[in-house]
Design a protein around this motif. Structure first.
Motif, PDB file in Angstrom:
ATOM      1  N   ASN A   3      23.406  -3.285 -38.602  1.00 35.00           N
ATOM      2  CA  ASN A   3      22.900  -4.423 -39.364  1.00 35.00           C
ATOM      3  C   ASN A   3      23.268  -5.743 -38.709  1.00 35.00           C
ATOM      4  N   SER A   4      24.493  -5.865 -38.219  1.00 35.83           N
ATOM      5  CA  SER A   4      24.892  -7.120 -37.589  1.00 35.83           C
ATOM      6  C   SER A   4      24.175  -7.304 -36.252  1.00 35.83           C
ATOM      7  N   ASP A   5      23.927  -6.202 -35.531  1.00 31.09           N
ATOM      8  CA  ASP A   5      23.152  -6.292 -34.291  1.00 31.09           C
ATOM      9  C   ASP A   5      21.731  -6.754 -34.586  1.00 31.09           C
ATOM     10  N   ALA A   6      21.149  -6.202 -35.635  1.00 25.08           N
ATOM     11  CA  ALA A   6      19.784  -6.583 -36.014  1.00 25.08           C
ATOM     12  C   ALA A   6      19.730  -8.060 -36.402  1.00 25.08           C
ATOM     13  N   ARG A   7      20.737  -8.517 -37.161  1.00 26.65           N
ATOM     14  CA  ARG A   7      20.770  -9.940 -37.551  1.00 26.65           C
ATOM     15  C   ARG A   7      20.910 -10.842 -36.337  1.00 26.65           C
ATOM     16  N   ALA A   8      21.773 -10.452 -35.399  1.00 27.80           N
ATOM     17  CA  ALA A   8      21.971 -11.250 -34.182  1.00 27.80           C
ATOM     18  C   ALA A   8      20.682 -11.312 -33.369  1.00 27.80           C
ATOM     19  N   SER A   9      19.978 -10.186 -33.287  1.00 25.11           N
ATOM     20  CA  SER A   9      18.721 -10.149 -32.547  1.00 25.11           C
ATOM     21  C   SER A   9      17.681 -11.049 -33.204  1.00 25.11           C
ATOM     22  N   VAL A  10      17.619 -11.011 -34.530  1.00 25.05           N
ATOM     23  CA  VAL A  10      16.666 -11.855 -35.264  1.00 25.05           C
ATOM     24  C   VAL A  10      16.988 -13.330 -35.035  1.00 25.05           C
ATOM     25  N   GLN A  11      18.278 -13.684 -35.094  1.00 24.86           N
ATOM     26  CA  GLN A  11      18.656 -15.081 -34.882  1.00 24.86           C
ATOM     27  C   GLN A  11      18.337 -15.533 -33.466  1.00 24.86           C
ATOM     28  N   ALA A  12      18.577 -14.663 -32.491  1.00 26.75           N
ATOM     29  CA  ALA A  12      18.269 -15.010 -31.102  1.00 26.75           C
ATOM     30  C   ALA A  12      16.777 -15.214 -30.903  1.00 26.75           C
ATOM     31  N   ASN A  13      15.969 -14.442 -31.616  1.00 26.82           N
ATOM     32  CA  ASN A  13      14.522 -14.544 -31.463  1.00 26.82           C
ATOM     33  C   ASN A  13      13.903 -15.673 -32.275  1.00 26.82           C
ATOM     34  N   THR A  14      14.666 -16.262 -33.199  1.00 25.39           N
ATOM     35  CA  THR A  14      14.121 -17.343 -34.018  1.00 25.39           C
ATOM     36  C   THR A  14      13.654 -18.503 -33.146  1.00 25.39           C
ATOM     37  N   TRP A  15      14.484 -18.915 -32.195  1.00 23.05           N
ATOM     38  CA  TRP A  15      14.095 -19.999 -31.296  1.00 23.05           C
ATOM     39  C   TRP A  15      12.861 -19.605 -30.495  1.00 23.05           C
ATOM     40  N   LEU A  16      12.882 -18.406 -29.937  1.00 21.99           N
ATOM     41  CA  LEU A  16      11.787 -17.963 -29.091  1.00 21.99           C
ATOM     42  C   LEU A  16      10.473 -17.919 -29.870  1.00 21.99           C
ATOM     43  N   THR A  17      10.530 -17.479 -31.111  1.00 24.15           N
ATOM     44  CA  THR A  17       9.328 -17.436 -31.953  1.00 24.15           C
ATOM     45  C   THR A  17       8.785 -18.846 -32.179  1.00 24.15           C
ATOM     46  N   ARG A  18       9.667 -19.771 -32.549  1.00 26.71           N
ATOM     47  CA  ARG A  18       9.233 -21.162 -32.760  1.00 26.71           C
ATOM     48  C   ARG A  18       8.682 -21.762 -31.473  1.00 26.71           C
ATOM     49  N   TYR A  19       9.353 -21.447 -30.384  1.00 29.03           N
ATOM     50  CA  TYR A  19       8.919 -21.943 -29.073  1.00 29.03           C
ATOM     51  C   TYR A  19       7.520 -21.446 -28.747  1.00 29.03           C
TER      52      TYR A  19
END
Length: 192
Positions: A5-21
């Protein structure tokens, strides 16, 4: 399970910038395409501004993305891409004093180089971020478009800014697909 779960959350947070970008890159390209098609026969200054804005935007976007993802040194393909886009902006300014054929030749070299660099960035990001296949395809297509622009720059017919619009439109399409793909993947991870 907590680690997953924490790995999934970290991955989602890392991808948040990339998605907005990716959404931002798609949005800018769509606006640019509409302006290029709508103002193709406008005054020379408007066309020149459009032709200068596009590579400069690419330089800024690549630089900011590289900074947000570990810095310029950790992202050499994007750093180099930003530099190539700055040089392209200057080259377009010089080419504008010559002819639209010269401008199209500059765009051709830039599209081919930036395409290869985008492809390399997509391959590098594949494991960490996912949803990079559209970026890899976009990079390959950009390289081919660059070769086509170079060939067209030698044609007798005078090119227009609207001739570059399909290239930018495909770029928008690929950025949009990547953004949507990341959004869907992140939603799945949140549910997991």
């Amino acid at each position: 399970m907590t680690t997953t779960n924490s790995d999934a959350r970290a991955s989602v947070q890392a991808n948040t910038w990339l998605t907005r970008y990716y959404f931002t890159r798609a949005g800018f390209s769509i606006v640019w395409v509409v302006a290029a098609v709508g103002m193709a026969n406008s005054h020379t200054a408007v066309v020149a501004a459009l032709l200068l804005i596009y590579p400069m935007w690419d330089a800024v976007a690549n630089g900011v993305d590289a900074q947000r993802n570990g810095g310029l040194r950790r992202n050499p393909t994007q750093t180099f891409n930003a530099g190539v886009s700055v040089v392209t902006t200057v080259a377009v300014a010089v080419a504008l004093t010559q002819s639209m054929h010269a401008v199209l030749a500059v765009f051709g070299v830039w599209a081919a180089m930036s395409g290869l660099l985008q492809l390399a960035t997509g391959v590098r990001r594949w494991k960490g971020s996912g949803a990079q296949w559209p970026m890899i395809l976009s990079g390959a297509q950009s390289t081919l478009a660059g070769i086509m622009f170079w060939q067209q720059s030698n044609a007798a017919e005078v090119p227009y800014v609207s001739d570059i619009a399909p290239y930018a439109a495909f770029g928008a399409f690929y950025f949009l697909i990547s953004a949507v793909w990341l959004t869907i993947n992140d939603a799945r991870r949140r549910r997991a």
